[in-house]
Design a protein around this motif. Sequence first.
Motif, PDB file in Angstrom:
ATOM      1  N   GLY A  45      29.507  35.740  35.222  1.00 29.70           N
ATOM      2  CA  GLY A  45      30.243  35.361  36.594  1.00 29.70           C
ATOM      3  C   GLY A  45      31.816  34.674  36.452  1.00 29.70           C
ATOM      4  O   GLY A  45      33.004  34.347  36.745  1.00 29.70           O
ATOM      5  N   GLY A  60      35.256  39.167  33.424  1.00 32.95           N
ATOM      6  CA  GLY A  60      36.025  40.436  34.020  1.00 32.95           C
ATOM      7  C   GLY A  60      36.687  41.422  33.214  1.00 32.95           C
ATOM      8  O   GLY A  60      37.563  40.825  32.515  1.00 32.95           O
ATOM      9  N   THR A  96      32.176  41.132  34.467  1.00 34.19           N
ATOM     10  CA  THR A  96      31.860  41.525  35.445  1.00 34.19           C
ATOM     11  C   THR A  96      32.870  43.314  35.524  1.00 34.19           C
ATOM     12  O   THR A  96      33.881  42.959  35.148  1.00 34.19           O
ATOM     13  CB  THR A  96      32.277  41.160  36.408  1.00 34.19           C
ATOM     14  N   ARG A 127      27.727  46.982  36.907  1.00 36.48           N
ATOM     15  CA  ARG A 127      29.016  46.786  36.993  1.00 36.48           C
ATOM     16  C   ARG A 127      28.677  45.171  37.250  1.00 36.48           C
ATOM     17  O   ARG A 127      30.007  44.380  36.529  1.00 36.48           O
ATOM     18  CB  ARG A 127      29.605  47.232  38.267  1.00 36.48           C
ATOM     19  N   GLU A 128      28.152  44.140  38.137  1.00 40.33           N
ATOM     20  CA  GLU A 128      27.703  42.234  37.496  1.00 40.33           C
ATOM     21  C   GLU A 128      26.428  42.061  37.668  1.00 40.33           C
ATOM     22  O   GLU A 128      25.605  42.968  38.285  1.00 40.33           O
ATOM     23  CB  GLU A 128      27.868  42.789  39.632  1.00 40.33           C
TER      24      GLU A 128
END
Length: 197
Positions: free
Chosen positions: A20, A23, A70, A184-185
């Motif tokens: 988290g 990115g 991410t 993707r996450e």
Amino acid sequence: MEDWVYRALEKWPNVPALFGWLGLDRRGRWTIRGELISRPQIIDTINPNYAADEHGRWFFQNGPQRGYVTLESAPLVLHSDGCGRLLTHTGLAVDTAEAAWLDENGALWLRTAHGPAVLEGEDLYWLLEHLRGPQTPVDEDLLAETLALPSGSRTMLSLRLGATTLPLGRLDFDAAPKVLGFVREPQPRDAEAGAAG
């Protein structure tokens, strides 16, 4: 990966992974907590130490700590070098691919030796120069018909990449992770559950 990473992993093998924080945006720019990373020294550290695990989760190996990324779009974002070649956002040349697709927005998806990659945005002029169809150059009507096909369809188009010509399929943006095998996450798996950032 760079040698210093392997040395750090040997010295500290059980550092929890982060989730988290990092990115990658659709333009191939690194972010931390949503803010662009602009310092070249940091980018030059991330790029050669970026890889995927066995579950299709992409990460930056920062010494002994793995930071999962991410993805706004794909693990690798392609750009034209201006001389007809494609490069990943990490600077790797893409001269061949195993498969190619167009999504509903006209972005090009490739399964490359480096991993799943996408070409979109300002670099789509490269795609137009390398598309082949029953009539070349490919006209707007045929391109519009192709983009309107359902995901999973074969198209009448092909892509010239290096010395090869690949048939182009249609693939929806949301279907790309499953077809190309990436996440993707990324989320922690059971053994990593206490490591979420």
